[in-house]
Design a protein around this motif. Structure first.
Motif, mmCIF file in Angstrom:
data_model
loop_
_atom_site.group_PDB
_atom_site.id
_atom_site.type_symbol
_atom_site.label_atom_id
_atom_site.label_comp_id
_atom_site.label_asym_id
_atom_site.label_seq_id
_atom_site.Cartn_x
_atom_site.Cartn_y
_atom_site.Cartn_z
ATOM 1 N N PHE A 117 0.830 -1.203 0.000
ATOM 2 C CA PHE A 117 0.000 0.000 0.000
ATOM 3 C C PHE A 117 0.868 1.258 0.000
ATOM 4 C CE2 PHE A 117 -2.265 3.306 2.412
ATOM 5 C CZ PHE A 117 -3.340 3.512 1.562
ATOM 6 N N CYS A 118 1.930 1.260 0.799
ATOM 7 C CA CYS A 118 2.844 2.410 0.833
ATOM 8 C C CYS A 118 3.524 2.608 -0.518
ATOM 9 C CB CYS A 118 3.908 2.222 1.913
ATOM 10 S SG CYS A 118 3.304 2.414 3.581
ATOM 11 N N GLY A 119 3.928 1.521 -1.155
ATOM 12 C CA GLY A 119 4.549 1.613 -2.479
ATOM 13 C C GLY A 119 3.591 2.192 -3.501
ATOM 14 N N MET A 120 2.331 1.771 -3.445
ATOM 15 C CA MET A 120 1.330 2.319 -4.357
ATOM 16 C C MET A 120 1.120 3.809 -4.109
ATOM 17 S SD MET A 120 -1.575 -0.618 -4.497
ATOM 18 C CE MET A 120 -1.292 -2.160 -5.320
ATOM 19 N N CYS A 121 1.039 4.189 -2.837
ATOM 20 C CA CYS A 121 0.841 5.606 -2.514
ATOM 21 C C CYS A 121 2.033 6.456 -2.947
ATOM 22 C CB CYS A 121 0.593 5.779 -1.013
ATOM 23 S SG CYS A 121 -1.004 5.161 -0.478
ATOM 24 N N LEU A 122 3.245 5.988 -2.658
ATOM 25 C CA LEU A 122 4.444 6.735 -3.054
ATOM 26 C C LEU A 122 4.527 6.893 -4.566
ATOM 27 C CD1 LEU A 122 7.136 5.295 -0.634
ATOM 28 C CD2 LEU A 122 6.383 7.673 -0.780
ATOM 29 N N TYR A 123 4.286 5.815 -5.290
ATOM 30 C CA TYR A 123 4.325 5.876 -6.748
ATOM 31 C C TYR A 123 3.261 6.832 -7.262
ATOM 32 C CZ TYR A 123 3.876 4.627 -11.617
ATOM 33 O OH TYR A 123 3.791 4.697 -12.980
ATOM 34 N N SER A 124 2.060 6.752 -6.688
ATOM 35 C CA SER A 124 0.954 7.595 -7.130
ATOM 36 C C SER A 124 1.261 9.074 -6.923
ATOM 37 C CB SER A 124 -0.318 7.214 -6.378
ATOM 38 O OG SER A 124 -1.387 8.024 -6.765
ATOM 39 N N VAL A 125 1.821 9.408 -5.783
ATOM 40 C CA VAL A 125 2.114 10.805 -5.465
ATOM 41 C C VAL A 125 3.333 11.319 -6.234
ATOM 42 C CG1 VAL A 125 2.887 12.334 -3.601
ATOM 43 C CG2 VAL A 125 1.032 10.716 -3.189
ATOM 44 N N CYS A 126 4.359 10.493 -6.368
ATOM 45 C CA CYS A 126 5.624 10.968 -6.927
ATOM 46 C C CYS A 126 5.747 10.820 -8.443
ATOM 47 C CB CYS A 126 6.785 10.234 -6.270
ATOM 48 S SG CYS A 126 6.920 10.542 -4.500
ATOM 49 N N LEU A 127 5.240 9.747 -9.023
ATOM 50 C CA LEU A 127 5.551 9.460 -10.424
ATOM 51 C C LEU A 127 4.359 9.307 -11.356
ATOM 52 C CD1 LEU A 127 8.332 6.780 -9.850
ATOM 53 C CD2 LEU A 127 8.644 9.160 -10.503
ATOM 54 N N SER A 128 3.238 8.878 -10.852
ATOM 55 C CA SER A 128 2.134 8.444 -11.699
ATOM 56 C C SER A 128 1.702 9.486 -12.721
ATOM 57 C CB SER A 128 0.943 8.044 -10.836
ATOM 58 O OG SER A 128 -0.109 7.563 -11.632
ATOM 59 N N ARG A 129 1.558 10.722 -12.307
ATOM 60 C CA ARG A 129 1.080 11.772 -13.211
ATOM 61 C C ARG A 129 1.994 11.915 -14.418
ATOM 62 N NH1 ARG A 129 1.009 17.274 -10.458
ATOM 63 N NH2 ARG A 129 -0.318 16.078 -9.085
ATOM 64 N N TRP A 130 3.296 11.936 -14.180
ATOM 65 C CA TRP A 130 4.248 12.135 -15.277
ATOM 66 C C TRP A 130 4.369 10.889 -16.145
ATOM 67 C CZ3 TRP A 130 5.259 14.264 -10.413
ATOM 68 C CH2 TRP A 130 5.184 15.652 -10.381
ATOM 69 N N VAL A 131 4.289 9.732 -15.538
ATOM 70 C CA VAL A 131 4.355 8.500 -16.310
ATOM 71 C C VAL A 131 3.178 8.413 -17.266
ATOM 72 C CG1 VAL A 131 4.183 5.976 -16.145
ATOM 73 C CG2 VAL A 131 5.730 7.211 -14.639
ATOM 74 N N VAL A 132 1.972 8.728 -16.777
ATOM 75 C CA VAL A 132 0.785 8.641 -17.629
ATOM 76 C C VAL A 132 0.850 9.686 -18.745
ATOM 77 C CG1 VAL A 132 -1.719 8.908 -17.688
ATOM 78 C CG2 VAL A 132 -0.663 7.599 -15.858
ATOM 79 N N LYS A 133 1.221 10.919 -18.409
ATOM 80 C CA LYS A 133 1.305 11.966 -19.440
ATOM 81 C C LYS A 133 2.368 11.637 -20.476
ATOM 82 C CE LYS A 133 -0.378 16.008 -16.959
ATOM 83 N NZ LYS A 133 -0.031 17.336 -16.441
ATOM 84 N N GLY A 134 3.554 11.300 -20.021
ATOM 85 C CA GLY A 134 4.651 11.001 -20.942
ATOM 86 C C GLY A 134 4.400 9.733 -21.742
ATOM 87 N N GLY A 135 3.902 8.703 -21.085
ATOM 88 C CA GLY A 135 3.631 7.450 -21.771
ATOM 89 C C GLY A 135 2.531 7.590 -22.804
ATOM 90 N N THR A 136 1.488 8.363 -22.474
ATOM 91 C CA THR A 136 0.407 8.583 -23.434
ATOM 92 C C THR A 136 0.927 9.327 -24.652
ATOM 93 O OG1 THR A 136 -1.210 8.630 -21.640
ATOM 94 C CG2 THR A 136 -1.885 9.580 -23.732
#
Length: 127
Positions: free
Chosen positions: A80-99
């Motif tokens: 759960f902590c790994g999911m939260c950290l990834y979501s807060v730190c990286l997810s937005r940029w990964v989705v934008k860049g990957g898309t």
């Protein structure tokens, strides 16, 4: 509990954090696909249900293999902590860049295949 057992449990916790982040990265891949290809609500709901069932089975198998069949709460908390950290730190940029990356790849390959189809039609007409 000896020192080596504490170190092993700490390593398991870090592994659980990384596993949680990796699972959310896979979910981001699903989100990228949804941004590129339109889906109906029923399709999205079905994809989400299947994905989270996959996550539950993956985490159960991870805990079963890594901890001699003992399911521990701190491993679920680590994921759960790994999911939260990834979501807060990286997810937005990964989705934008990957898309953006996938759209450009599809754009280039689409042009290639459309020009190949035109060339093939031209040669069929000529020959």
């Amino acid at each position: 509990m000896g020192y080596s057992e504490i170190v092993r449990q700490a390593q398991l916790f870090v592994h659980a954090v990384l596993t949680g982040a990796a699972l959310l990265f896979v979910y981001d891949l699903l989100r990228m696909i949804r941004r590129i290809v339109r889906h109906r609500m029923i399709g999205i709901a079905l994809q989400d249900m299947l994905f989270w069932m996959f996550c539950a089975l993956w985490l159960f198998a991870f805990m079963y293999r890594q901890n001699d069949g003992i399911i521990r709460g701190f491993l679920v908390f680590g994921a759960f902590c790994g999911m939260c950290l990834y979501s807060v730190c990286l997810s937005r940029w990964v989705v934008k860049g990957g898309t953006a990356m996938f759209r450009s790849i599809f754009h280039v390959t689409g042009r290639f295949f459309s020009s190949s189809a035109l060339l093939s039609a031209f040669f069929r007409e000529c020959c």
